[in-house]
Design a protein around this motif. Structure first.
Motif, PDB file in Angstrom:
ATOM      1  N   TRP A  33       0.817  -1.219   0.000  1.00 45.25           N
ATOM      2  CA  TRP A  33       0.000   0.000   0.000  1.00 45.25           C
ATOM      3  C   TRP A  33       0.848   1.265   0.000  1.00 45.25           C
ATOM      4  CZ3 TRP A  33       0.289   3.549   3.967  1.00 45.25           C
ATOM      5  CH2 TRP A  33       0.945   3.126   5.138  1.00 45.25           C
ATOM      6  N   THR A  34       2.107   1.169   0.396  1.00 42.37           N
ATOM      7  CA  THR A  34       2.985   2.349   0.460  1.00 42.37           C
ATOM      8  C   THR A  34       3.621   2.670  -0.890  1.00 42.37           C
ATOM      9  OG1 THR A  34       5.022   1.122   0.986  1.00 42.37           O
ATOM     10  CG2 THR A  34       3.580   1.718   2.827  1.00 42.37           C
ATOM     11  N   ARG A  35       3.487   1.793  -1.854  1.00 48.05           N
ATOM     12  CA  ARG A  35       4.200   1.951  -3.122  1.00 48.05           C
ATOM     13  C   ARG A  35       3.463   2.912  -4.052  1.00 48.05           C
ATOM     14  NH1 ARG A  35       4.897  -4.563  -3.454  1.00 48.05           N
ATOM     15  NH2 ARG A  35       6.047  -4.751  -1.474  1.00 48.05           N
ATOM     16  N   PRO A  36       4.205   3.638  -4.885  1.00 47.04           N
ATOM     17  CA  PRO A  36       3.580   4.598  -5.805  1.00 47.04           C
ATOM     18  C   PRO A  36       2.624   3.919  -6.770  1.00 47.04           C
ATOM     19  CG  PRO A  36       5.951   4.956  -5.659  1.00 47.04           C
ATOM     20  CD  PRO A  36       5.673   3.649  -4.980  1.00 47.04           C
ATOM     21  N   ILE A  37       1.613   4.675  -7.175  1.00 52.32           N
ATOM     22  CA  ILE A  37       0.678   4.194  -8.189  1.00 52.32           C
ATOM     23  C   ILE A  37       1.325   4.382  -9.556  1.00 52.32           C
ATOM     24  CG2 ILE A  37      -1.609   4.499  -9.193  1.00 52.32           C
ATOM     25  CD1 ILE A  37      -2.453   5.772  -6.531  1.00 52.32           C
ATOM     26  N   THR A  38       1.223   3.373 -10.382  1.00 49.35           N
ATOM     27  CA  THR A  38       1.791   3.475 -11.728  1.00 49.35           C
ATOM     28  C   THR A  38       0.672   3.345 -12.760  1.00 49.35           C
ATOM     29  OG1 THR A  38       2.255   1.083 -11.698  1.00 49.35           O
ATOM     30  CG2 THR A  38       4.041   2.580 -11.054  1.00 49.35           C
TER      31      THR A  38
END
Length: 264
Positions: A202-207
């Motif tokens: 959930w902490t990862r950037p949206i791509t």
């Protein structure tokens, strides 16, 4: 520490916990707490879930209106989110806000329930006009962390991850999470509770990343937001009314939860 086994989950809070931004009042609101309950039900057959949250409520109102009801339901898991509406008011009193929240922490943990909360993101990142409030967020988060430590409350640290400022996680009013934002909050809580299969995805950037907008387009977006979101909110403040007036909790009694596939 928790083993992820629960029989009754009760959520206390304001509009975010009610689910504003994820659905609507005609078709129904879902929200991160509903999503979390669905995930809990996948590994806890027979789980029941109540959501006492009502939009627009201040921390003191949440304590006064929801705490006794929550205690009467005898949850073994409770989430408490309160303070953002207080933060936006002119008479910001962080010690008073946290005193109300801590009273809820103390009462719920005293029953043996696992209690979780989260830190707030920097509102100035999504609402440039809110830059004067930036210091308030930091102060409130620090005090909430300290209160949580005193009572063994779990804290989902959602406030400092860069992804939480992605516009796709916010509804058009920029105050409430979008469906994707509510899903990320539920995943943050799941990781904090150490639920099976939960991790820090959930902490990862949206791509892919959003394209950069020029100055004129950005200014136009700010004017549109001021007209459609800030204006109505300010008018309610001036008239002394709340979006939660005359509203009641959407799920005041614990009901069975039927797990659904986890969506993103």
């Amino acid at each position: 520490m928790t083993d992820g086994t629960y029989t009754r989950y009760v959520a206390l809070g304001d509009s975010q916990t009610e689910g504003v931004g994820d659905g609507d009042d005609l078709s129904g609101l879902r929200g991160w707490a509903d999503r979390l309950a669905e995930r809990l039900a996948a590994t806890n057959p027979g789980l029941t879930y109540a959501n006492l949250a009502v939009r627009g409520k201040l921390a003191g109102q949440i304590r006064a209106d929801q705490l006794d009801a929550a205690l009467s339901l005898r949850p073994d898991l409770a989430t408490v989110l309160a303070g953002m509406n207080d933060l936006l008011r002119p008479n910001f009193d962080p010690d008073g806000i946290v005193a109300e929240v801590e009273a809820m922490f103390a009462a719920l943990t005293a029953t043996g329930a696992v209690v979780a909360t989260l830190t707030f993101p920097d509102v100035a990142e999504t609402i440039p006009l809110a830059r004067p409030l930036r210091g308030r967020v930091s102060v409130l988060n620090d005090r909430l962390r300290a209160a949580a430590r005193r009572h063994g409350v779990l804290v989902a640290e959602t406030g400092h991850h860069r992804v939480v400022t992605d516009p796709r996680l916010w509804s058009p009013d920029r105050l409430h999470a979008s469906p994707l934002g509510h899903q990320r909050i539920s995943e943050a809580m799941a990781e904090t509770l150490r639920l099976p299969g939960a991790d820090d995805a959930w902490t990862r950037p949206i791509t892919p990343a959003l394209p950069e907008h020029g100055l004129l387009r950005s200014m136009a977006a700010e004017f549109q937001w001021a007209a459609t979101a800030l204006g109505p909110w300010a008018m309610r403040r001036l008239r002394g009314i709340s979006s939660g007036d005359q509203r009641v909790a959407k799920r005041p009694q614990p009901l069975p939860v039927f797990s659904t596939p986890i969506s993103h």
